[in-house]
Design a protein around this motif. Structure first.
Motif, PDB file in Angstrom:
ATOM      1  N   ARG A   8       1.238  -4.354   8.450  1.00 40.96           N
ATOM      2  CA  ARG A   8      -0.023  -4.234   7.701  1.00 40.96           C
ATOM      3  C   ARG A   8       0.198  -4.477   6.206  1.00 40.96           C
ATOM      4  O   ARG A   8       1.295  -4.318   5.673  1.00 40.96           O
ATOM      5  N   ALA A  10      -1.516  -2.846   2.902  1.00 40.05           N
ATOM      6  CA  ALA A  10      -2.354  -1.671   2.612  1.00 40.05           C
ATOM      7  C   ALA A  10      -2.535  -1.522   1.099  1.00 40.05           C
ATOM      8  O   ALA A  10      -2.147  -0.517   0.517  1.00 40.05           O
ATOM      9  N   PRO A  11      -3.110  -2.534   0.460  1.00 46.61           N
ATOM     10  CA  PRO A  11      -3.223  -2.481  -1.001  1.00 46.61           C
ATOM     11  C   PRO A  11      -4.273  -1.483  -1.477  1.00 46.61           C
ATOM     12  O   PRO A  11      -5.263  -1.233  -0.789  1.00 46.61           O
ATOM     13  N   SER A  12      -4.023  -0.912  -2.638  1.00 42.03           N
ATOM     14  CA  SER A  12      -5.016  -0.048  -3.299  1.00 42.03           C
ATOM     15  C   SER A  12      -5.674  -0.862  -4.404  1.00 42.03           C
ATOM     16  O   SER A  12      -5.002  -1.225  -5.359  1.00 42.03           O
ATOM     17  N   ARG A 212       6.901  -1.173   2.882  1.00 42.28           N
ATOM     18  CA  ARG A 212       6.308  -0.813   1.586  1.00 42.28           C
ATOM     19  C   ARG A 212       7.415  -0.475   0.608  1.00 42.28           C
ATOM     20  O   ARG A 212       8.585  -0.320   0.992  1.00 42.28           O
ATOM     21  N   LEU A 216       7.770   4.973  -1.945  1.00 38.49           N
ATOM     22  CA  LEU A 216       7.116   5.803  -0.929  1.00 38.49           C
ATOM     23  C   LEU A 216       8.085   6.336   0.127  1.00 38.49           C
ATOM     24  O   LEU A 216       7.673   7.026   1.063  1.00 38.49           O
TER      25      LEU A 216
HETATM   26  N1  GLU Z   1      -1.911   1.874  -0.825  1.00 36.73           N
HETATM   27  C1  GLU Z   1      -0.561   2.105  -1.219  1.00 36.73           C
HETATM   28  C2  GLU Z   1      -0.225   1.284  -2.440  1.00 36.73           C
HETATM   29  O1  GLU Z   1      -0.876   0.291  -2.719  1.00 36.73           O
HETATM   30  C3  GLU Z   1       0.432   1.735  -0.140  1.00 36.73           C
HETATM   31  C4  GLU Z   1       0.488   2.755   0.901  1.00 36.73           C
HETATM   32  C5  GLU Z   1       1.503   2.492   1.983  1.00 36.73           C
HETATM   33  O2  GLU Z   1       1.999   1.370   2.088  1.00 36.73           O
HETATM   34  O3  GLU Z   1       1.760   3.424   2.733  1.00 36.73           O
HETATM   35  O4  GLU Z   1       0.704   1.635  -3.138  1.00 36.73           O
END
Ligand code: GLU
Length: 316
Positions: A8, A10-12, A212, A216
Motif C-alpha cells: 500500500r 498510505a500518504p498523509s 514505510r 515508524l
Molecule cells: N501516513 C503515514 C505517513 O505519511 C504513513 C503511515 C504508515 O505507513 O504506516 O507518514
C-alpha cells in the motif's frame, strides 16, 4: 501458494509529498510487484483540518508522474473503501468499542505540559513514555475532570515485550509498558489516532505487506499489540532508511527546492527522478533514468542500505 501480496501507499496529505515519501513509495511499489503483488492507495487524512483537499488530489498526480501505479483505492475506489481515512470514523468508532469492551480504554485528562514535563522518561522515538497518571482514576474523579476538560482516550498496554522480525532491519523487540506506555487511541479533539486507524485499515483492507520509513519502526510493536486485540491478521513489515538532505537533515514537506514542482521546472522527467531515487536505494550504480517497471529485475531488499541515505550534493 501463499496469499497474493497486497502492498500500500498510505500518504498523509498534510502537504505535498517530498522525495523521502516518494523514495519509500518506490520501494513499496517494487517490493509488492517483485512478489507478484498489487498496491492499494489509502489517503491518511485523519485530521482533515490539517489535510487540505488540494494535497489529496495532488498526490495521485505525483505518483502517476513517477509511474507509481495502484490497482485499488484513492479516486479509483474499490471493494474495500472508502479509501480516505477522513471518511472512516464510523469504523474507527467500532474498533474503539471492541477495545472498550475488553476494559482496556480509559480517559486521560493530562495537558501537553504535564505529558512533556522534564521528569518524564523518553522513548526511543523521542516521545515521552506515558506515566500512567490517569490510569487509575475513579468514576467520580473522571466525572469531575470531565467538567472542565475533554479527555483523550488511551489504551492500557501490558508489561510485555512485543517482538517481530522486520523484513529489512531484522529482529525488533519493545516492552510496551517501559518503552512506550499507554498510548492514545483518540485525541481530546475527537480525532482518532494514527495507530488505531492504520491497524484497522491495513487489517480491513487485506494489506499483507507494509513498507514505510524507519521512523515508524518503533510504532510497530504498538500496532502489533492492536492487531492482536482486534483479532486482525498483521502484515509483514519492511522499514526503509530515510532519505536526508545533502546536509544530513530529515526532509520535510517544506523543502520546496527538493519538491516535485521544483524538480519538474528544472526539466527532470519522471524516469529521471525514479532513476535517481533508485540510485539512492542501491538499485542502480549510476543515477540514470529508469521506470519502476524496469527496476523490478534489479530489486532486492539486500541492496537497500540500512543506514539513512544523504542525497548526494547536486544529484537533484
Ligand atoms: N501516513 C503515514 C505517513 O505519511 C504513513 C503511515 C504508515 O505507513 O504506516 O507518514
Amino acid at each position: 501458494m501463499g496469499k497474493k501480496v497486497m502492498g500500500r501507499f498510505a500518504p498523509s496529505p498534510s502537504g505535498r509529498m517530498h522525495l523521502g515519501n516518494l523514495f519509500c513509495s518506490l520501494l513499496a511499489w517494487l517490493s509488492a510487484h517483485a512478489q507478484g503483488g498489487e498496491i492499494l492507495l489509502r489517503v491518511e487524512d485523519l485530521d482533515r483540518e490539517r489535510c487540505p483537499e488540494k494535497f489529496s488530489r495532488q498526490l495521485e498526480q505525483d505518483f502517476l508522474f513517477l509511474g507509481l501505479t495502484w490497482q485499488e483505492g484513492g479516486s479509483l475506489g474499490g471493494p474495500r473503501g472508502p479509501y480516505f481515512q477522513g471518511e472512516r470514523s464510523g469504523y474507527y468508532r467500532e474498533l474503539l468499542n471492541k477495545l472498550e469492551a475488553q476494559g482496556l480504554v480509559y480517559p486521560c485528562f493530562c495537558s501537553r505540559a504535564q505529558l512533556h514535563s522534564a521528569s518524564a522518561p523518553h522513548a526511543s522515538d523521542g516521545d515521552p513514555v506515558y506515566t500512567g497518571a490517569c490510569r487509575g482514576l475513579s468514576k467520580e474523579e473522571i466525572a469531575e475532570k470531565a467538567l472542565s476538560r475533554k479527555p483523550a482516550l488511551r489504551l492500557r498496554v501490558p508489561n510485555e515485550a512485543i517482538a517481530f522480525t522486520d523484513g529489512h532491519y531484522g529482529p525488533v523487540s519493545q516492552n510496551l509498558a517501559l518503552e512506550c506506555g499507554d498510548f492514545i487511541l483518540r485525541r481530546s479533539d475527537g480525532v482518532f489516532a494514527y495507530q488505531l486507524a492504520v491497524v484497522g485499515d491495513d487489517g480491513a483492507m487485506g494489506v499483507t505487506q507494509v513498507v514505510r520509513g524507519r521512523d515508524l519502526l518503533s510504532s510497530t510493536p504498538r500496532q502489533l499489540y492492536l492487531y492482536r486485540l482486534l483479532g486482525l491478521a498483521p502484515p509483514e513489515f519492511y522499514h526503509t532508511p530515510l532519505l536526508l538532505s545533502p546536509e544530513g537533515r530529515r526532509l520535510s514537506k517544506r523543502d520546496e527546492d527538493l519538491g516535485l514542482d521544483a524538480l519538474r521546472e528544472k526539466g527532470l522527467s519522471g524516469p529521471d527522478i525514479v532513476g535517481r531515487l533508485a540510485f539512492c536505494a542501491g538499485l542502480l550504480d549510476r543515477p540514470e533514468p529508469a521506470r519502476p517497471q524496469e527496476l523490478l529485475p534489479l530489486f532486492s531488499w539486500e541492496k537497500v542500505p540500512l543506514e539513512d541515505v544523504c542525497l548526494p550534493k547536486g544529484l537533484f
